[in-house]
Enzyme design. Structure first.
Site, PDB file in Angstrom:
ATOM      1  N   ARG A 200       0.834  -1.213   0.000  1.00 55.50           N
ATOM      2  CA  ARG A 200       0.000   0.000   0.000  1.00 55.50           C
ATOM      3  C   ARG A 200       0.865   1.258   0.000  1.00 55.50           C
ATOM      4  NH1 ARG A 200      -4.360  -2.236   3.250  1.00 55.50           N
ATOM      5  NH2 ARG A 200      -4.093  -4.478   3.083  1.00 55.50           N
ATOM      6  N   ASP A 275      -3.382   3.960   3.898  1.00 62.00           N
ATOM      7  CA  ASP A 275      -3.056   2.550   4.123  1.00 62.00           C
ATOM      8  C   ASP A 275      -4.023   1.639   3.366  1.00 62.00           C
ATOM      9  OD1 ASP A 275      -4.786   3.779   6.132  1.00 62.00           O
ATOM     10  OD2 ASP A 275      -5.041   1.751   6.901  1.00 62.00           O
ATOM     11  N   ASN A 276      -5.050   2.226   2.791  1.00 65.14           N
ATOM     12  CA  ASN A 276      -6.018   1.427   2.042  1.00 65.14           C
ATOM     13  C   ASN A 276      -5.935   1.675   0.539  1.00 65.14           C
ATOM     14  OD1 ASN A 276      -6.999   0.227   4.345  1.00 65.14           O
ATOM     15  ND2 ASN A 276      -8.651   1.696   4.627  1.00 65.14           N
ATOM     16  N   ASP A 285      -9.176  -3.594   0.498  1.00 66.49           N
ATOM     17  CA  ASP A 285      -9.779  -3.409   1.822  1.00 66.49           C
ATOM     18  C   ASP A 285     -11.246  -2.989   1.744  1.00 66.49           C
ATOM     19  OD1 ASP A 285      -7.469  -4.220   2.934  1.00 66.49           O
ATOM     20  OD2 ASP A 285      -7.122  -2.433   4.147  1.00 66.49           O
TER      21      ASP A 285
END
Ligand code: AMP
Ligand code: MG
Length: 530
Positions: A200, A275-276, A285
């Site tokens: 990511r 982070d996604n 995610d």
């Protein structure tokens, strides 16, 4: 052993030397070794046959105890050296420091039948050093949502991680679905998801934030060599700065392409934290995501984001760009010059605009994109969507029925698309006239193209899906699955395998959201707590 292993991430990149499974800050490492937590009574709920075939597994193997044990996390092949990845991220616009795979464990990388690398990752397989205060588990509700949606997105032609299997663990997991102090037990589940890589933006960001530049460079070189091989062969000392810049430019385009697809099919990710966001431009995610029903750029399915609406449908392109800025900020510690990164970021907006306009032109069945005048037509349509609640999916599908050869009365014309309206009987005359005026403009515009009506319909139906995973459909499958009946999960998996086909026998799945689902939990409101 049917799987062909080819571990790279955990072979080439630095590991956390601490092998205990305690929450901690992990420095100078891309991952921590951690084993899945065994579960009581694993049960295969559903699997994706084309994915198992892709991984070289036959039906007998999938239906074996071996498969259930492996993909519930109860058993490991000797080649599986499982690990959780270390990454950070910006959550809702704020740097959150280290996050990491708190409930995802990578089993291995394998080679699929086309010779491509695929990482196999269990989601909900227990605690990792990144679980912080949470439990590392997932419940059936969120796992069904991830399993079905990632496959639906794939068949819609949207870049995405995929799913192999959905297992019940036989254990109960406590969840406070709405963070309102009413926790309940829910069935635990594990999804095995599959992607060439789960790296990511946040993996790079964390190293940069901590000034762990050696590891940052290592991860960049690894990512380019493994996943962007067309950018050149890796020299001993790593790639040139110019290659890094070209790579970043490509990430910008991949991310833009992904978001254009989201907008095309009416998908709202719901938690576009850095982070996604996948470095490969894959949708990753699946949490509190949702599908637009009544077209509304301000809509977000995520109750956590109800106030700010940071991640609402209409903000997704800008948020993607904001996230790319954060990634660029991380990469600049290695690239050490900003001009080209900045240029890529600036071009993101133009590129997105271009692609988006092209996408809408295709949705409208226009042969030649006429630039500004077509953009006006598109903008007017969006304005009309705001006048009365209009189902975007049904609207575009119905629009393909318009014939340029016919002389429509006003009533006949609006009839063609009226099933897209949530309150067709409550549309005032002013709105009605605007909609009719737009349809007449549209017909004139089609005539300029001179494309044959049938041909146009066929083309439009390749870009405007008939079936999308409406929030209430997923919820119905979840409700059934919770009683032990998995038939609806399998049914949906099947319907969404051909989302552009008419499938007259499945008409029910193409209908607009029923009124009871408008405010029902899970159908319109979701939280991150899954
Ligand atoms: P998300 O925004 O859902 O992608 O999650 C943000 C962070 O929280 C990631 O580091 C996840 O691994 C972690 N996380 C989410 N749910 C859990 C859970 N049930 N147990 C442990 N970590 C979790
Ligand atoms: Mg996440």
């Amino acid at each position: 052993m049917p799987l062909q292993f080819n571990n790279q991430f955990n072979v080439q990149l630095p590991a956390d030397p601490d092998v205990t499974n305690q929450p901690r800050q992990v420095h100078n490492a891309c991952f921590s070794w951690v084993k899945p937590t065994p579960v009581k009574a694993p049960l295969l709920v559903a699997y994706v046959p084309e994915m198992s075939v892709m991984l070289g597994l036959n039906e007998q193997e999938v239906n074996s105890q071996w498969f259930t044990q492996i993909f519930s996390g109860n058993q490991l092949e000797p080649e599986m050296k499982p690990y959780a990845m270390c990454y950070g991220g910006h959550q809702f616009g704020h740097w959150a420091g280290q996050l990491g795979d708190g409930r995802a464990i990578n089993l291995a990388e394998v080679i699929d039948i086309d010779g491509n690398t695929q990482a196999l990752q269990l989601k909900g397989a227990g605690l990792t050093p990144y679980s912080r205060t949470a439990d590392g588990l997932a419940v059936l509700r969120s796992s069904v949502r991830e399993f079905l949606c990632s496959e639906a997105m794939f068949h819609l032609g949207v870049p995405t991680t995929r799913a192999l299997s959905l297992m019940l663990t036989g254990e109960q997991v406590m969840r406070d679905m709405f963070y309102d102090g009413h926790p309940e037990y829910e069935p635990g589940a594990v999804v095995c998801r599959v992607a060439p890589s789960f790296i990511r933006f946040g993996n790079f960001q964390l190293f940069a934030a901590r000034k762990e530049l050696k590891e940052l460079k290592q991860l960049i070189d690894f990512t380019i060599e493994q996943h962007f091989p067309h950018l050149g062969k890796r020299p001993q000392q790593g790639f040139d700065i110019a290659v890094y810049e070209r790579w970043f430019d490509e990430i910008c385009r991949l991310t833009a392409d992904m978001v254009v697809h989201w907008m095309r099919v009416g998908f709202v990710h719901g938690v576009m934290n850095t982070d996604n966001l996948s470095i490969l431009g894959l949708t990753i995610d699946y949490g509190p995501y949702g599908w637009l029903e009544g077209y509304d750029p301000d809509w977000t399915p995520n109750t956590t984001d109800e106030q700010g609406k940071r991640y609402c449908y209409g903000n997704q392109p800008q948020i993607a760009q904001w996230n790319l800025y954060q990634l660029a900020n991380a990469l600049v510690s290695i690239i050490e010059r900003t001009e080209n990164l900045e240029q890529s970021l600036t071009e993101f907006a133009d590129y997105y605009q271009q692609q988006s306009q092209q996408m809408y032109a295709e949705k409208l069945g226009l042969k030649n994109n006429k630039g500004e005048s077509d953009q006006k037509l598109i903008n007017q349509l969006m304005e009309n969507f705001g006048l009365t609640e209009t189902d975007m999916t049904i609207f575009f599908r119905a629009l393909s029925h318009i014939k340029t050869t016919q002389n429509y009365t006003d009533d006949n014309l609006i009839q063609i698309i009226s099933k897209a309206f949530y309150q067709p009987d409550n549309i005032d005359n002013k709105t009605k006239n605007k909609i009719i005026a737009w349809l007449r403009l549209y017909i004139e515009r089609l005539k300029q193209d001179g494309i044959n009506d049938d041909e146009r319909m066929t083309k439009m139906n390749l870009t405007n899906p008939k079936f999308v995973l409406r929030n209430y459909l997923a919820q119905q499958a979840i409700d059934k699955a919770t009683t032990g009946d998995f038939s609806e999960v399998k049914k949906l998996l099947n319907v969404f395998r051909s989302p552009y086909d008419e499938q007259p026998e499945n008409e029910l799945y193409a209908e607009k959201r029923p009124e009871w689902a408008r405010h029902k939990a899970g159908c319109s409101m979701l939280s991150c707590s899954s």
